[in-house]
Design a protein around this motif. Sequence first.
Motif, PDB file in Angstrom:
ATOM      1  N   PHE A  23      66.016 -55.721  51.806  1.00 37.61           N
ATOM      2  CA  PHE A  23      64.893 -56.331  51.085  1.00 37.61           C
ATOM      3  C   PHE A  23      64.293 -57.433  51.970  1.00 37.61           C
ATOM      4  O   PHE A  23      64.937 -58.440  52.231  1.00 37.61           O
ATOM      5  N   LYS A  25      61.233 -58.737  51.091  1.00 38.68           N
ATOM      6  CA  LYS A  25      60.522 -59.574  50.116  1.00 38.68           C
ATOM      7  C   LYS A  25      60.519 -58.854  48.778  1.00 38.68           C
ATOM      8  O   LYS A  25      60.479 -57.627  48.725  1.00 38.68           O
ATOM      9  N   VAL A  26      60.576 -59.617  47.693  1.00 34.35           N
ATOM     10  CA  VAL A  26      60.474 -59.042  46.351  1.00 34.35           C
ATOM     11  C   VAL A  26      59.364 -59.782  45.615  1.00 34.35           C
ATOM     12  O   VAL A  26      59.439 -60.991  45.417  1.00 34.35           O
ATOM     13  N   GLU A  27      58.309 -59.044  45.237  1.00 39.83           N
ATOM     14  CA  GLU A  27      57.191 -59.657  44.497  1.00 39.83           C
ATOM     15  C   GLU A  27      57.328 -59.352  43.019  1.00 39.83           C
ATOM     16  O   GLU A  27      57.447 -58.191  42.621  1.00 39.83           O
ATOM     17  N   LEU A  28      57.284 -60.396  42.199  1.00 38.24           N
ATOM     18  CA  LEU A  28      57.277 -60.232  40.741  1.00 38.24           C
ATOM     19  C   LEU A  28      55.904 -60.642  40.224  1.00 38.24           C
ATOM     20  O   LEU A  28      55.457 -61.752  40.479  1.00 38.24           O
ATOM     21  N   ASN A  40      66.631 -66.463  39.581  1.00 34.86           N
ATOM     22  CA  ASN A  40      66.516 -66.322  41.046  1.00 34.86           C
ATOM     23  C   ASN A  40      66.552 -64.868  41.504  1.00 34.86           C
ATOM     24  O   ASN A  40      67.097 -64.550  42.564  1.00 34.86           O
ATOM     25  N   ALA A  42      64.383 -62.650  42.745  1.00 36.96           N
ATOM     26  CA  ALA A  42      63.844 -62.284  44.057  1.00 36.96           C
ATOM     27  C   ALA A  42      64.687 -62.871  45.188  1.00 36.96           C
ATOM     28  O   ALA A  42      64.992 -62.189  46.178  1.00 36.96           O
ATOM     29  N   LEU A  45      67.944 -61.051  45.895  1.00 37.09           N
ATOM     30  CA  LEU A  45      67.809 -59.747  46.551  1.00 37.09           C
ATOM     31  C   LEU A  45      67.414 -59.883  48.018  1.00 37.09           C
ATOM     32  O   LEU A  45      67.797 -59.048  48.851  1.00 37.09           O
ATOM     33  N   LYS A  46      66.656 -60.919  48.332  1.00 37.82           N
ATOM     34  CA  LYS A  46      66.096 -61.060  49.683  1.00 37.82           C
ATOM     35  C   LYS A  46      67.205 -61.028  50.739  1.00 37.82           C
ATOM     36  O   LYS A  46      68.236 -61.694  50.591  1.00 37.82           O
ATOM     37  N   VAL A 104      56.639 -55.037  39.780  1.00 36.94           N
ATOM     38  CA  VAL A 104      57.580 -55.446  40.828  1.00 36.94           C
ATOM     39  C   VAL A 104      57.268 -54.661  42.096  1.00 36.94           C
ATOM     40  O   VAL A 104      57.034 -53.444  42.025  1.00 36.94           O
ATOM     41  N   PHE A 106      58.960 -54.103  45.873  1.00 39.04           N
ATOM     42  CA  PHE A 106      60.019 -54.330  46.858  1.00 39.04           C
ATOM     43  C   PHE A 106      59.465 -54.029  48.252  1.00 39.04           C
ATOM     44  O   PHE A 106      58.905 -52.946  48.474  1.00 39.04           O
TER      45      PHE A 106
END
Length: 293
Positions: A23, A25-28, A40, A42, A45-46, A104, A106
């Motif tokens: 991962f 980056k994770v965008e919510l 926390n 995102a 997972l980063k 979301v 990923f």
Amino acid sequence: MPELPEVETVKRGLAPAMEGARFDKVELNRPNLRFPFPPNFAARLKNCTINSVARRAKYLILHLDSDDVLVMHLGMSGSFYVENKNSPPAKSDARTRITAHDHVIFHLSGANGEHLVTYNDPRRFGFMDLIAAENLSSHKFFAKLGIEPTGNSLDGKCLARLLANRKAPLKAALLDQKLIAGLGNIYVCEALWQAGLAPTRISHTISTSGAKARANAIALADAVRDVIARAIAAGGSSLNDHRQTDGTPGYFQHEFNVYNRENEPCRKSHCSGHIKRIVQSGRSTYYCDSCQK
DNA sequence: CCGCGGGCCTGAGAGC
DNA sequence: TGCTCTCAGGCCCGCG
């Protein structure tokens, strides 16, 4: 959308982009789906690497190189869309026009390249959660789940044992995830038709005692496994929301024998009945009252 | 323990 | 055209 065959199709579509990938980056795009994202989400997972993508019942399970396991459920209308960052989709791509409800995103990089994996879910009945790996099997999502209808372990004897002493109609029992995990409204209707059993029939009349009851149990177990296997092979069923991870629909809806076929002729050979629609536990049941007994 | 009904959300389609 | 009503592939919770 999704019952077991749809989730299995999604799992197989996610695996090439996700397994072994990290991962970045994770965008919510919102704070919650059905439930709030865990704290926390995102950040946890980063930089994690995905060891494997698995499925249990209708849950997608991502095993990570951290203490967390990412558990995802598609609810009624969730779908994933996988894009390779370095090879833009063709103009004919089935999904390009859909962007509302992308909740979301990923960003992943791995041996198979860089990918965007987007989760879309109009009704937001789906969810994502992080569960401590050591607690996974005892977690409430998984602790009580029944047998998988894939492979050969669900046979007539096993099914008869599950249905013993149950007064609920077969339709309700087969939908119960604590007995068999992964069946939903469509495939229960289809399996009962294939087995020639009425959805209203009381469950414990399928048993291991008596030749006829035993034959019923074997027929039903065989039908459940066959319907699920054929649906997986077809990429699942697409009514409104289900899409494979490349944006294309599944094809099993073309093989429905009862679902969504109210008033149409029964397809069992030598049966002149027509498909009925009734409501059981608040859900539509489709069946032929002429050949399902 | 078992079985059932309500609620969570948005969108598509039917009927007026 | 546009309103209102019904229904949709899942699951959890609380009631009797």
